[in-house]
Design a protein around this motif. Structure first.
Motif, short mmCIF file in Angstrom:
data_model
loop_
_atom_site.label_atom_id
_atom_site.label_comp_id
_atom_site.label_asym_id
_atom_site.label_seq_id
_atom_site.Cartn_x
_atom_site.Cartn_y
_atom_site.Cartn_z
N SER A 41 0.84 -1.21 0.00
CA SER A 41 0.00 0.00 0.00
C SER A 41 0.87 1.24 0.00
O SER A 41 1.95 1.26 0.61
CB SER A 41 -0.91 0.04 1.23
OG SER A 41 -1.77 -1.08 1.28
N ILE A 42 0.40 2.28 -0.68
CA ILE A 42 1.03 3.59 -0.63
C ILE A 42 -0.05 4.63 -0.37
O ILE A 42 -1.23 4.39 -0.64
CB ILE A 42 1.80 3.93 -1.93
CG1 ILE A 42 0.84 3.90 -3.13
CG2 ILE A 42 2.97 2.99 -2.14
CD1 ILE A 42 1.48 4.40 -4.43
N GLY A 86 4.37 4.12 2.95
CA GLY A 86 4.31 2.87 2.23
C GLY A 86 4.23 1.72 3.21
O GLY A 86 4.81 1.79 4.30
N GLU A 87 3.50 0.67 2.84
CA GLU A 87 3.28 -0.45 3.76
C GLU A 87 3.40 -1.80 3.04
O GLU A 87 3.00 -1.94 1.88
CB GLU A 87 1.88 -0.37 4.39
CG GLU A 87 1.65 0.85 5.26
CD GLU A 87 0.22 1.00 5.71
OE1 GLU A 87 -0.04 1.88 6.54
OE2 GLU A 87 -0.65 0.23 5.21
N ASN A 93 -4.63 -8.38 8.18
CA ASN A 93 -4.63 -7.87 9.54
C ASN A 93 -3.31 -7.26 10.03
O ASN A 93 -3.30 -6.62 11.07
CB ASN A 93 -5.02 -9.00 10.51
CG ASN A 93 -6.41 -9.52 10.24
OD1 ASN A 93 -7.32 -8.76 9.94
ND2 ASN A 93 -6.57 -10.83 10.34
N MET A 94 -2.21 -7.44 9.32
CA MET A 94 -0.92 -6.97 9.82
C MET A 94 -0.19 -6.20 8.72
O MET A 94 -0.12 -6.64 7.57
CB MET A 94 -0.06 -8.14 10.28
CG MET A 94 1.28 -7.73 10.88
SD MET A 94 1.07 -6.91 12.50
CE MET A 94 0.52 -8.30 13.51
N SER A 95 0.39 -5.03 9.09
CA SER A 95 1.14 -4.21 8.13
C SER A 95 2.42 -3.69 8.79
O SER A 95 2.43 -3.36 9.97
CB SER A 95 0.31 -3.02 7.66
OG SER A 95 -0.86 -3.44 6.99
N PHE A 96 3.48 -3.61 7.99
CA PHE A 96 4.73 -2.97 8.38
C PHE A 96 4.90 -1.75 7.48
O PHE A 96 4.86 -1.90 6.25
CB PHE A 96 5.92 -3.92 8.22
CG PHE A 96 5.87 -5.10 9.14
CD1 PHE A 96 6.55 -5.09 10.35
CD2 PHE A 96 5.12 -6.23 8.81
CE1 PHE A 96 6.51 -6.19 11.20
CE2 PHE A 96 5.07 -7.32 9.66
CZ PHE A 96 5.76 -7.30 10.85
N GLY A 97 5.09 -0.57 8.07
CA GLY A 97 5.10 0.63 7.26
C GLY A 97 6.19 1.62 7.63
O GLY A 97 6.81 1.53 8.70
#
Length: 240
Positions: A41-42, A86-87, A93-97
């Motif tokens: 994702s951005i 950005g991710e 359920n989980m994102s690193f960004g």
């Protein structure tokens, strides 16, 4: 751009590369082991924040005026800025960004007229001071809960740029500081628009203390403590 700022930027970039590398390795491991869907994702954000800090100035006189003076004052200010993020998403359920502020967060300018005591006598001098929080970078882990609610844990890195004009002489150098924060928000997915989403988010952060010594007089020391911030953001992004 001076050498010091170049070194700071290079150090920040190394930290970001390391964080993203670790995130990518984690994504790859979990994807292989658990066949979890991975997406990217951005987006962009507009943020309004309020900030608090306590400043303490210690000064030692010269010669017959060899006394120690201390002034302490708490201050609160607000400012806004825009950012991009950005991710890497692991499943739903989980994102690193990582998020980069596109502008500085600036304090108001403070002016003080003071009596400067020296061995030659006394004189009236004017000091003005303000600071900019530049290149704010945030690395975070975000977990989605029921519905569109989510929580996040954040690590901050920011350069504190001192912008003073001291009639009493000297300057105070810039500092690089770190902080930690927690946040909560709500994400609304615009399914009919192919991966677009909108978020409303609230966060709170605390930053480490800062100590600076006057470049021409080591008896003049400034400390900034109890640095906190609370922010509200509106974000829009797209998942691929």
């Amino acid at each position: 751009m001076n050498l010091r700022k170049l070194i700071i930027k290079e150090t920040n970039m190394k930290k970001l590369i390391s964080a993203l590398f670790m995130s990518a390795c984690l994504v790859g491991f979990q994807s292989t082991a658990n066949a979890v869907d991975v997406s990217f994702s951005i987006g962009a954000a507009s943020t309004q924040g309020g900030y608090h800090a306590v400043g303490t100035e210690n000064m030692k006189g010269k010669g017959e005026h060899n006394t120690v003076a201390m002034e302490e004052e708490a201050g609160v200010f607000e400012d806004s800025h825009q950012s991009v993020f950005g991710e890497l998403n692991i499943g739903d359920n989980m994102s690193f960004g990582v998020e980069f502020a596109m502008g500085d967060i600036q304090t108001p300018e403070n002016t003080a007229v003071r009596t400067d005591k020296t061995t030659a006598g006394t004189s009236q001098v004017t000091n003005t001071a303000k600071a900019s929080f530049s290149d704010l970078t945030t690395v975070y882990i975000q977990a989605r809960m029921l519905g569109g609610l989510y929580t996040k844990i954040m690590y901050h890195n920011v350069n504190v740029i001192s912008e003073e004009s001291l009639g009493s002489g000297g300057t105070y150098g810039d500092q690089e500081i770190e902080g930690l924060g927690l946040g909560m928000g709500y994400q609304h997915d615009l399914d009919v628009m192919g991966g677009l989403f909108v978020r409303a988010e609230l966060t709170a952060s605390a930053f480490e203390d800062v100590k600076a010594v006057n470049t021409t007089d080591v008896d003049k020391v400034i400390k900034v403590t109890d640095m906190y911030g609370a922010q509200g953001s509106i974000k829009i992004g797209k998942t691929f």
